[in-house]
Write an enzyme that holds these catalytic residues in place. Structure first.
Site, PDB file in Angstrom:
ATOM      1  CG  HIS A 151       5.640  31.026   8.307  1.00 46.19           C
ATOM      2  ND1 HIS A 151       6.973  30.719   8.423  1.00 46.19           N
ATOM      3  CD2 HIS A 151       5.345  31.832   9.351  1.00 46.19           C
ATOM      4  CE1 HIS A 151       7.475  31.309   9.493  1.00 46.19           C
ATOM      5  NE2 HIS A 151       6.507  31.984  10.085  1.00 46.19           N
ATOM      6  CD  GLN A 166       2.196  35.147  18.259  1.00 46.98           C
ATOM      7  OE1 GLN A 166       3.212  35.765  18.507  1.00 46.98           O
ATOM      8  NE2 GLN A 166       2.031  34.501  17.120  1.00 46.98           N
ATOM      9  CG  HIS A 194       8.877  27.495   8.936  1.00 47.48           C
ATOM     10  ND1 HIS A 194       7.606  27.111   9.317  1.00 47.48           N
ATOM     11  CD2 HIS A 194       9.326  28.327   9.910  1.00 47.48           C
ATOM     12  CE1 HIS A 194       7.313  27.654  10.480  1.00 47.48           C
ATOM     13  NE2 HIS A 194       8.339  28.422  10.854  1.00 47.48           N
ATOM     14  CD  GLU A 195       4.755  23.033   3.936  1.00 46.06           C
ATOM     15  OE1 GLU A 195       5.451  23.578   3.053  1.00 46.06           O
ATOM     16  OE2 GLU A 195       3.520  22.865   3.821  1.00 46.06           O
ATOM     17  NE  ARG A 225      13.577  33.340  18.285  1.00 48.26           N
ATOM     18  CZ  ARG A 225      12.455  34.063  18.350  1.00 48.26           C
ATOM     19  NH1 ARG A 225      11.272  33.475  18.269  1.00 48.26           N
ATOM     20  NH2 ARG A 225      12.510  35.366  18.489  1.00 48.26           N
ATOM     21  CB  ALA A 257      12.832  33.297   8.505  1.00 47.13           C
TER      22      ALA A 257
HETATM   23  O1  PAF Z   1       4.263  34.773  15.366  1.00 48.30           O
HETATM   24  C1  PAF Z   1       4.867  35.702  14.793  1.00 48.30           C
HETATM   25  O2  PAF Z   1       5.538  35.506  13.768  1.00 48.30           O
HETATM   26  C2  PAF Z   1       4.813  37.097  15.370  1.00 48.30           C
HETATM   27  O3  PAF Z   1       4.767  37.079  16.754  1.00 48.30           O
HETATM   28  C3  PAF Z   1       3.647  37.950  14.793  1.00 48.30           C
HETATM   29  C4  PAF Z   1       2.295  37.356  15.133  1.00 48.30           C
HETATM   30  C5  PAF Z   1       3.802  38.061  13.282  1.00 48.30           C
HETATM   31  C6  PAF Z   1       3.706  39.365  15.382  1.00 48.30           C
HETATM   32  O4  PAF Z   1       4.908  39.981  15.107  1.00 48.30           O
END
Ligand code: PAF
Length: 297
Positions: free
Chosen positions: A37, A153, A34-35, A187, A32
């Site tokens: 990523h 994370q 977006h900019e 989301r 999914a």
């Molecule tokens: O940030 C995310 O999209 C996820 O938590 C990751 C790092 C790909 C792990 O599933």
């Protein structure tokens, strides 16, 4: 763009690139795209010979009552974007390949995983840490790229890379925002137009809190109550899970901005709220060394 669906094939492919002396850049995603990523992908391409992106909606990081089944999936669009961006390899495994029958090994980063989002999503970071460890072992990247929006994370991944001697540099890239400041997130698609409008309060709250910290007007306790008040004043914000100032290394609450007590240069302002069907998070890092009045508090 080569599309690989099997982890053994992926391992073989990167082995050959590494053997030829190429650096590998890696952007793990759940699709999914977006900019936000795509900004990671651009940086990854700039800094490495070979760029690898993974798309895997990791079931292990979703709780039983969470949005795994309705998490947005748009593989065709994602592939088109990644081709356009010039990605070399897309790794898109199926769950059985990542978690084969009898899978029994988990990665748990203690302490950091229990704080902030970990408190509201028990088991979430164990799922993230486990899958990211596997993906790093499969793709063996020189560098791996993550967004600051998921700051906790990133801290957890940095810690596991260090603790498990994984030979990868972890790179945190700035949060990409919509024109009105809302952090880009897959989301955000869950929001109705009214909820989308209400969600702008998140970044507004971070900016207001940052301003208060920098001007030295409020203590961390006062900042926390200001943030909670601003967020709660918006009726569509159903729940404020956390909104406060934290130590960006330990994620502990901050009780003083006096640098002789606190001894660090930055604080993390972080928020998690529920709006409609979406749980949204965002954060800002604020440099406090030398702020007006900050040293006195
Ligand atoms: O940030 C995310 O999209 C996820 O938590 C990751 C790092 C790909 C792990 O599933």
């Amino acid at each position: 763009m080569e599309v690989i669906r099997n982890s053994r094939v992926m391992q073989q492919s990167v082995k050959e690139y590494i053997h030829r002396g190429n650096s590998i850049g890696f952007v793990p995603t759940m699709g999914a795209l977006h900019e936000g990523h795509l900004s990671l992908v651009r940086r990854c391409r700039e800094e490495n010979d070979i760029s690898v992106v993974s798309i895997f909606v990791n079931p292990m990081q979703f709780g039983a009552s969470e949005d795994f089944s309705r998490y947005p999936r748009d593989v065709e669009d994602d592939m088109a974007e990644l081709r356009k961006a010039g990605v070399d390899i897309l790794f898109m495994p199926v769950a059985e390949n990542i978690y084969p029958e009898g899978f029994a090994t988990y990665v748990n980063v203690e302490h950091l995983s229990d704080r902030l989002c970990g408190h509201f999503r028990p088991g979430h970071f164990r799922g993230v840490a486990t899958v990211v460890t596997k993906l790093l072992n499969i793709a063996r990247p020189t560098r791996a790229y993550f967004g600051q929006k998921d700051f906790q994370q990133f801290l957890i991944i940095k810690q596991l890379v260090r603790d498990l001697d994984i030979d990868t540099e972890t790179v945190m890239c700035p949060t990409v925002r919509e024109a009105d400041g809302l952090a880009m997130s897959s989301r955000n698609q869950y929001l109705s137009p009214e909820e989308r409008n209400a969600a702008t309060v998140i970044y507004r709250t971070l900016c207001e809190a940052k301003e208060m910290v920098i001007s030295g007007k409020l203590t961390p306790v006062e900042v926390k109550s200001l943030m909670e008040k601003t967020l709660s004043a918006v009726p569509l914000v159903e729940e404020v899970q956390y909104a406060s100032a934290f130590d960006p290394e330990t994620l502990e609450d901050i009780t003083s901005l006096n640098v002789t007590i606190y001894r660090k240069k930055n604080i993390l302002l972080a928020i998690a709220v529920r709006i409609g069907k979406a749980r949204l998070i965002d954060n800002e890092l604020v440099e406090i060394a030398g702020i007006k009045g900050g040293n006195e508090r």
